[in-house]
Design a protein around this motif. Sequence first.
Motif, PDB file in Angstrom:
ATOM      1  N   PRO A 318      34.181  50.864   2.399  1.00  0.00           N
ATOM      2  CA  PRO A 318      33.212  49.950   3.015  1.00  0.00           C
ATOM      3  C   PRO A 318      33.729  48.513   3.059  1.00  0.00           C
ATOM      4  CG  PRO A 318      32.130  51.367   1.410  1.00  0.00           C
ATOM      5  CD  PRO A 318      33.604  51.585   1.248  1.00  0.00           C
ATOM      6  N   SER A 319      33.305  47.789   4.099  1.00  0.00           N
ATOM      7  CA  SER A 319      33.717  46.399   4.256  1.00  0.00           C
ATOM      8  C   SER A 319      33.054  45.520   3.199  1.00  0.00           C
ATOM      9  CB  SER A 319      33.358  45.888   5.646  1.00  0.00           C
ATOM     10  OG  SER A 319      34.151  46.515   6.632  1.00  0.00           O
ATOM     11  N   LEU A 320      33.778  44.475   2.821  1.00  0.00           N
ATOM     12  CA  LEU A 320      33.289  43.482   1.860  1.00  0.00           C
ATOM     13  C   LEU A 320      33.916  42.159   2.261  1.00  0.00           C
ATOM     14  CD1 LEU A 320      31.893  42.629  -0.801  1.00  0.00           C
ATOM     15  CD2 LEU A 320      33.985  43.313  -1.995  1.00  0.00           C
ATOM     16  N   SER A 321      33.126  41.287   2.883  1.00  0.00           N
ATOM     17  CA  SER A 321      33.685  40.045   3.402  1.00  0.00           C
ATOM     18  C   SER A 321      34.150  39.141   2.271  1.00  0.00           C
ATOM     19  CB  SER A 321      32.657  39.304   4.263  1.00  0.00           C
ATOM     20  OG  SER A 321      31.635  38.759   3.453  1.00  0.00           O
ATOM     21  N   ALA A 322      35.064  38.217   2.625  1.00  0.00           N
ATOM     22  CA  ALA A 322      35.567  37.268   1.631  1.00  0.00           C
ATOM     23  C   ALA A 322      34.442  36.393   1.096  1.00  0.00           C
ATOM     24  CB  ALA A 322      36.668  36.407   2.248  1.00  0.00           C
ATOM     25  N   GLU A 323      33.403  36.160   1.925  1.00  0.00           N
ATOM     26  CA  GLU A 323      32.261  35.368   1.482  1.00  0.00           C
ATOM     27  C   GLU A 323      31.376  36.160   0.525  1.00  0.00           C
ATOM     28  OE1 GLU A 323      34.170  33.773   4.824  1.00  0.00           O
ATOM     29  OE2 GLU A 323      33.193  35.735   4.706  1.00  0.00           O
ATOM     30  N   GLU A 324      31.249  37.482   0.778  1.00  0.00           N
ATOM     31  CA  GLU A 324      30.434  38.332  -0.087  1.00  0.00           C
ATOM     32  C   GLU A 324      31.080  38.582  -1.443  1.00  0.00           C
ATOM     33  OE1 GLU A 324      27.895  41.638   2.259  1.00  0.00           O
ATOM     34  OE2 GLU A 324      30.059  41.757   2.560  1.00  0.00           O
ATOM     35  N   ALA A 325      32.414  38.654  -1.468  1.00  0.00           N
ATOM     36  CA  ALA A 325      33.118  39.097  -2.666  1.00  0.00           C
ATOM     37  C   ALA A 325      32.755  38.302  -3.918  1.00  0.00           C
ATOM     38  CB  ALA A 325      34.630  39.081  -2.414  1.00  0.00           C
ATOM     39  N   PRO A 326      32.760  36.947  -3.875  1.00  0.00           N
ATOM     40  CA  PRO A 326      32.391  36.213  -5.103  1.00  0.00           C
ATOM     41  C   PRO A 326      30.950  36.477  -5.533  1.00  0.00           C
ATOM     42  CG  PRO A 326      33.503  34.771  -3.531  1.00  0.00           C
ATOM     43  CD  PRO A 326      33.170  36.038  -2.798  1.00  0.00           C
ATOM     44  N   ARG A 327      30.046  36.605  -4.567  1.00  0.00           N
ATOM     45  CA  ARG A 327      28.640  36.849  -4.886  1.00  0.00           C
ATOM     46  C   ARG A 327      28.433  38.236  -5.491  1.00  0.00           C
ATOM     47  NH1 ARG A 327      23.869  37.397  -0.406  1.00  0.00           N
ATOM     48  NH2 ARG A 327      22.075  37.324  -1.804  1.00  0.00           N
ATOM     49  N   LEU A 328      29.217  39.197  -5.002  1.00  0.00           N
ATOM     50  CA  LEU A 328      29.066  40.572  -5.470  1.00  0.00           C
ATOM     51  C   LEU A 328      29.851  40.857  -6.753  1.00  0.00           C
ATOM     52  CD1 LEU A 328      29.118  42.701  -2.196  1.00  0.00           C
ATOM     53  CD2 LEU A 328      27.405  42.840  -3.996  1.00  0.00           C
ATOM     54  N   LEU A 334      29.242  44.825 -13.384  1.00  0.00           N
ATOM     55  CA  LEU A 334      28.172  45.568 -14.055  1.00  0.00           C
ATOM     56  C   LEU A 334      28.174  47.022 -13.619  1.00  0.00           C
ATOM     57  CD1 LEU A 334      25.565  45.785 -15.745  1.00  0.00           C
ATOM     58  CD2 LEU A 334      24.301  44.993 -13.716  1.00  0.00           C
ATOM     59  N   ALA A 335      28.339  47.254 -12.327  1.00  0.00           N
ATOM     60  CA  ALA A 335      28.326  48.618 -11.802  1.00  0.00           C
ATOM     61  C   ALA A 335      29.440  49.450 -12.412  1.00  0.00           C
ATOM     62  CB  ALA A 335      28.460  48.582 -10.275  1.00  0.00           C
ATOM     63  N   GLU A 336      30.637  48.870 -12.493  1.00  0.00           N
ATOM     64  CA  GLU A 336      31.756  49.610 -13.076  1.00  0.00           C
ATOM     65  C   GLU A 336      31.509  49.896 -14.558  1.00  0.00           C
ATOM     66  OE1 GLU A 336      36.634  49.539 -13.300  1.00  0.00           O
ATOM     67  OE2 GLU A 336      35.548  47.836 -12.427  1.00  0.00           O
ATOM     68  N   GLN A 337      30.929  48.937 -15.273  1.00  0.00           N
ATOM     69  CA  GLN A 337      30.648  49.142 -16.697  1.00  0.00           C
ATOM     70  C   GLN A 337      29.623  50.247 -16.906  1.00  0.00           C
ATOM     71  OE1 GLN A 337      29.424  45.349 -18.191  1.00  0.00           O
ATOM     72  NE2 GLN A 337      31.468  44.446 -18.084  1.00  0.00           N
ATOM     73  N   LEU A 338      28.544  50.231 -16.111  1.00  0.00           N
ATOM     74  CA  LEU A 338      27.531  51.277 -16.248  1.00  0.00           C
ATOM     75  C   LEU A 338      28.101  52.649 -15.898  1.00  0.00           C
ATOM     76  CD1 LEU A 338      24.338  49.564 -14.746  1.00  0.00           C
ATOM     77  CD2 LEU A 338      24.976  49.814 -17.155  1.00  0.00           C
ATOM     78  N   GLY A 339      28.915  52.691 -14.839  1.00  0.00           N
ATOM     79  CA  GLY A 339      29.543  53.955 -14.482  1.00  0.00           C
ATOM     80  C   GLY A 339      30.460  54.451 -15.583  1.00  0.00           C
ATOM     81  N   GLU A 409      10.404  43.579  -7.613  1.00  0.00           N
ATOM     82  CA  GLU A 409      10.949  43.254  -8.931  1.00  0.00           C
ATOM     83  C   GLU A 409      10.150  43.929 -10.028  1.00  0.00           C
ATOM     84  OE1 GLU A 409      11.482  39.163  -9.812  1.00  0.00           O
ATOM     85  OE2 GLU A 409      12.506  38.706  -7.924  1.00  0.00           O
ATOM     86  N   GLY A 410      10.846  44.395 -11.062  1.00  0.00           N
ATOM     87  CA  GLY A 410      10.190  44.957 -12.233  1.00  0.00           C
ATOM     88  C   GLY A 410      10.252  43.967 -13.385  1.00  0.00           C
ATOM     89  N   ASP A 411      10.746  44.410 -14.520  1.00  0.00           N
ATOM     90  CA  ASP A 411      10.848  43.538 -15.689  1.00  0.00           C
ATOM     91  C   ASP A 411      11.956  42.495 -15.535  1.00  0.00           C
ATOM     92  OD1 ASP A 411       8.807  44.916 -16.905  1.00  0.00           O
ATOM     93  OD2 ASP A 411      10.160  46.293 -17.950  1.00  0.00           O
ATOM     94  N   TYR A 412      12.886  42.756 -14.600  1.00  0.00           N
ATOM     95  CA  TYR A 412      14.018  41.864 -14.427  1.00  0.00           C
ATOM     96  C   TYR A 412      14.093  41.386 -12.976  1.00  0.00           C
ATOM     97  CZ  TYR A 412      15.453  43.658 -18.972  1.00  0.00           C
ATOM     98  OH  TYR A 412      15.480  44.003 -20.300  1.00  0.00           O
ATOM     99  N   HIS A 413      14.637  40.174 -12.808  1.00  0.00           N
ATOM    100  CA  HIS A 413      14.821  39.614 -11.469  1.00  0.00           C
ATOM    101  C   HIS A 413      15.727  40.502 -10.628  1.00  0.00           C
ATOM    102  CE1 HIS A 413      15.471  36.781  -8.256  1.00  0.00           C
ATOM    103  NE2 HIS A 413      16.748  36.650  -8.551  1.00  0.00           N
ATOM    104  N   GLY A 436      22.090  34.711 -15.755  1.00  0.00           N
ATOM    105  CA  GLY A 436      22.776  33.496 -15.327  1.00  0.00           C
ATOM    106  C   GLY A 436      23.707  33.702 -14.157  1.00  0.00           C
ATOM    107  N   ASN A 437      23.424  34.730 -13.331  1.00  0.00           N
ATOM    108  CA  ASN A 437      24.207  35.025 -12.122  1.00  0.00           C
ATOM    109  C   ASN A 437      25.640  35.454 -12.401  1.00  0.00           C
ATOM    110  OD1 ASN A 437      22.105  34.449 -10.260  1.00  0.00           O
ATOM    111  ND2 ASN A 437      22.539  32.252 -10.443  1.00  0.00           N
ATOM    112  N   ARG A 438      25.977  35.713 -13.668  1.00  0.00           N
ATOM    113  CA  ARG A 438      27.354  36.143 -13.928  1.00  0.00           C
ATOM    114  C   ARG A 438      27.500  37.072 -15.131  1.00  0.00           C
ATOM    115  NH1 ARG A 438      27.222  30.756 -15.580  1.00  0.00           N
ATOM    116  NH2 ARG A 438      27.784  30.409 -17.763  1.00  0.00           N
ATOM    117  N   ALA A 439      26.610  37.008 -16.100  1.00  0.00           N
ATOM    118  CA  ALA A 439      26.785  37.784 -17.331  1.00  0.00           C
ATOM    119  C   ALA A 439      26.125  39.155 -17.197  1.00  0.00           C
ATOM    120  CB  ALA A 439      26.190  37.028 -18.521  1.00  0.00           C
ATOM    121  N   ALA A 440      26.937  40.205 -17.253  1.00  0.00           N
ATOM    122  CA  ALA A 440      26.435  41.572 -17.124  1.00  0.00           C
ATOM    123  C   ALA A 440      25.946  42.072 -18.476  1.00  0.00           C
ATOM    124  CB  ALA A 440      27.528  42.492 -16.592  1.00  0.00           C
ATOM    125  N   ARG A 441      24.761  42.712 -18.479  1.00  0.00           N
ATOM    126  CA  ARG A 441      24.198  43.241 -19.719  1.00  0.00           C
ATOM    127  C   ARG A 441      23.573  44.617 -19.486  1.00  0.00           C
ATOM    128  NH1 ARG A 441      26.595  39.533 -21.354  1.00  0.00           N
ATOM    129  NH2 ARG A 441      25.975  37.894 -22.842  1.00  0.00           N
TER     130      ARG A 441
END
Length: 530
Positions: A318-328, A334-339, A409-413, A436-441
């Motif tokens: 799937p495509s992932l633009s250079a603009e999307e990459a930092p945001r994603l 987080l996705a890789e850690q959960l997997g 939204e549920g318990d988390y944003h 904080g837009n960066r820390a995966a938990r």
Amino acid sequence: MNNEVRVLIADKMDPRAAGIFRDRGIHVDEKPGLSPEEFAKAIGDYDGLAVRSSTRVTAAIMDAAAPRLKVIARAGIGVDTIDVPAASARGIVVMNTPFGNSITTAEHAIAMLFALAREIPQADQSTQSGKWEKNRFMGVELTGKTLGLVGCGNIGSIVADRAHGLKMKVVAYDPFLSPERAIELGVEKVELDELLSRADFITLHTPLTDQTRGILSREALASTKRGVRIVNCARGGLIDEPALKEALDSGHVAGAALDVFAEEPAKDNPLFGTPGLICTPHLGASTTEAQVNVAIQIAEQMSDFLLLGGITNAVNVPSLSAEEAPRLKPYMNLAEQLGRLVGQIAGTGIRSIDIEVEGHAAELNIKPITGAVLAGLMGTWSDTVNMVNAPFLAKDRGIGVREIRNEGEGDYHTLLAVTVGTEDQGARRVEGTIFGNRAARLVNIFGVPIEAELTGQMIYIVNDDQPGFIGALGTQLGENRINIATFNLGRRKDEREAIALIAVDDPISAEVAQQLHELPGVREVVPLSF
């Protein structure tokens, strides 16, 4: 260790491509015309490979490039000279430039229409040989004729637009053409058999796939209107060439203009010399503008991928633009850690995976998140897996993958949940969020609320919820000189079951894991690595 990003340009390409790589700090070598042996010897030194139509990139070449090569990019549309399945299996992104030469190819098809209608090449040859055969070359007008497009994507739609300017009626066969898009383009969507029976001119604008190979077969050609004229500036192999020769010889097909052939370079083709045939040597993309466009586009796409993680015009991911990459990026981490977490605990008996995004995460491009989950999960079984080849590995193992969006939204944003269906443990679900837009938990594991950072070496322990266990666990780890970095706890009160996720400074050996399992009340011990 040298971390310099390196790209090889293996075919002749506009020099502006190399200039873009250098401007962005990428080392680039231009080596067109390498022999297969030279190519295989050189390719292992590069992170990216840029080609046109001359270089064939086989599975053997990719093996020679392992493990460094990350992306193969074709400056043009077709990728039939690249073994895409082999690239996917090896986790290599394959890109092309589907729009860089669209106008050029469409214009070539229109030029072929005119050449067929007025027999221009034949008349030119006759006149320059000293003849004046004015009465021999009786052409037909394009105005008022029906043009049949087999394929109405980017190039086909441009041809349709030009044909409307010539006052032609346009019908199109394309399984992926929606009724709304057909109306927008001003074409009539029809089935193939109707197109064949109605069209005065037929142009082909479809890739070569198992479904389209030989789409103009002997039977299809026989069902066309007598006197039809056919143009193919798409891919060789779409037309049954021996059947086309017979149709031209019989006069059923009045003319054919071919820019592509089943075997290229076409230096000895049975069609050559057939009356009514016009040929060009795969010139569809051969204009100065197109060559510059695709060279610039492929250099920019490769640079974005190698430097920023952006994926544009990839054919196997799937495509992932250079603009999307930092945001994603934090969500993909987080996705890789959960997997990886659920893959290490659930084992190999996984039959289905549900990936659910909730709240803010539901607004994002979910495909890269899915790829990251699968890469983490499948990475517990293979050390060569990444988000490119993970979906293919999952499919090969018969694992069904489903994506779910929940904008509320549920318990988390924002929340990401991964649920795996297993053969012997049923459904097992883990949930995580971003702080904080960066820390995966991690915030929930198998229905137990628990907040933990998934990092480094960890231990997952399930035990009876009873006093004294934490002390016994700490003592056992201390006796093995294993230092605890963090200690995270959760429990199911109704089942008197507790869960611990413990980060440690050193890997847990099988011997230590067995010692922990023998502690009173322990139900499960799984060493983890992130």
